[in-house]
Design a protein around this motif. Sequence first.
Motif, mmCIF file in Angstrom:
data_model
loop_
_atom_site.group_PDB
_atom_site.id
_atom_site.type_symbol
_atom_site.label_atom_id
_atom_site.label_comp_id
_atom_site.label_asym_id
_atom_site.label_seq_id
_atom_site.Cartn_x
_atom_site.Cartn_y
_atom_site.Cartn_z
ATOM 1 N N ASN A 173 0.804 -1.225 0.000
ATOM 2 C CA ASN A 173 0.000 0.000 0.000
ATOM 3 C C ASN A 173 0.836 1.275 0.000
ATOM 4 O OD1 ASN A 173 0.982 -0.143 2.594
ATOM 5 N ND2 ASN A 173 -0.993 0.117 3.603
ATOM 6 N N TRP A 174 2.154 1.170 -0.193
ATOM 7 C CA TRP A 174 2.980 2.369 -0.281
ATOM 8 C C TRP A 174 2.594 3.148 -1.531
ATOM 9 C CZ3 TRP A 174 8.853 1.712 1.057
ATOM 10 C CH2 TRP A 174 8.971 1.400 2.413
ATOM 11 N N SER A 175 2.576 4.472 -1.415
ATOM 12 C CA SER A 175 2.241 5.322 -2.551
ATOM 13 C C SER A 175 3.378 5.299 -3.567
ATOM 14 C CB SER A 175 2.001 6.764 -2.081
ATOM 15 O OG SER A 175 3.234 7.350 -1.682
ATOM 16 N N GLU A 176 3.069 5.729 -4.771
ATOM 17 C CA GLU A 176 4.081 5.830 -5.826
ATOM 18 C C GLU A 176 5.222 6.759 -5.398
ATOM 19 O OE1 GLU A 176 4.340 7.653 -10.314
ATOM 20 O OE2 GLU A 176 2.441 6.768 -9.689
ATOM 21 N N ASP A 177 4.875 7.842 -4.686
ATOM 22 C CA ASP A 177 5.888 8.792 -4.241
ATOM 23 C C ASP A 177 6.794 8.204 -3.161
ATOM 24 O OD1 ASP A 177 5.044 10.819 -5.997
ATOM 25 O OD2 ASP A 177 3.477 11.428 -4.593
ATOM 26 N N ALA B 71 6.118 12.583 0.891
ATOM 27 C CA ALA B 71 5.704 11.206 1.195
ATOM 28 C C ALA B 71 6.669 10.547 2.174
ATOM 29 C CB ALA B 71 5.606 10.388 -0.094
#
Length: 138
Positions: A31-35, A119
Motif C-alpha cells: 500500500n505504499w504510494s508511488e511517491d 511522502a
Amino acid sequence: MGADESESNMKIALLGGKMGTVPKYALPEENWSEDLLLAQRVISTPSRLAIVGYLYANGPTLRATLIKELSLDTSLVGRNLDQLEDLGILIGDPPRGERVGRSTRWEVNKERYNRMAKALYDFLGIDLLQPGQEPSEG
C-alpha cells in the motif's frame, strides 16, 4: 509504537548465516504510494542520493561535472542518470531521443521531488516547515 505496529509498516527479508537469521533489508508494503516507492528507490544507493542531492542544490548540470564533483565512476553516473530519468525524478535536456552528439544537462524534476520528499517525511512522521513558518513548541 509497539512491536506489532512497527511490523505492520514493512516486511523484513531475512538472511541466514553464521550469525543466525538477521534482517537483510526492508521490503515495501503493497500500500505504499508511488511517491514513497520513488523515495525508497532514490535513497537506496549512495550514488543516486548523491546525484539527486547535488542536482537539487546546484541546478542543471552536465554529466561530466557530476562525475568530477561527486568522484563517481563514469558508467555508474550514466547508469544512475538513466534510471533516475526513468523514475521521473530527473529531467534531461535535450530529452531522450534528441541527444545525438549533444551534451545533456540534468536537473531535478522539482514537482516530483517535492511530492517524494513529502511522502517520505509523512512516512517517517517528520513535520515539514513551510517557508517563513516558525517551529511549534511542544
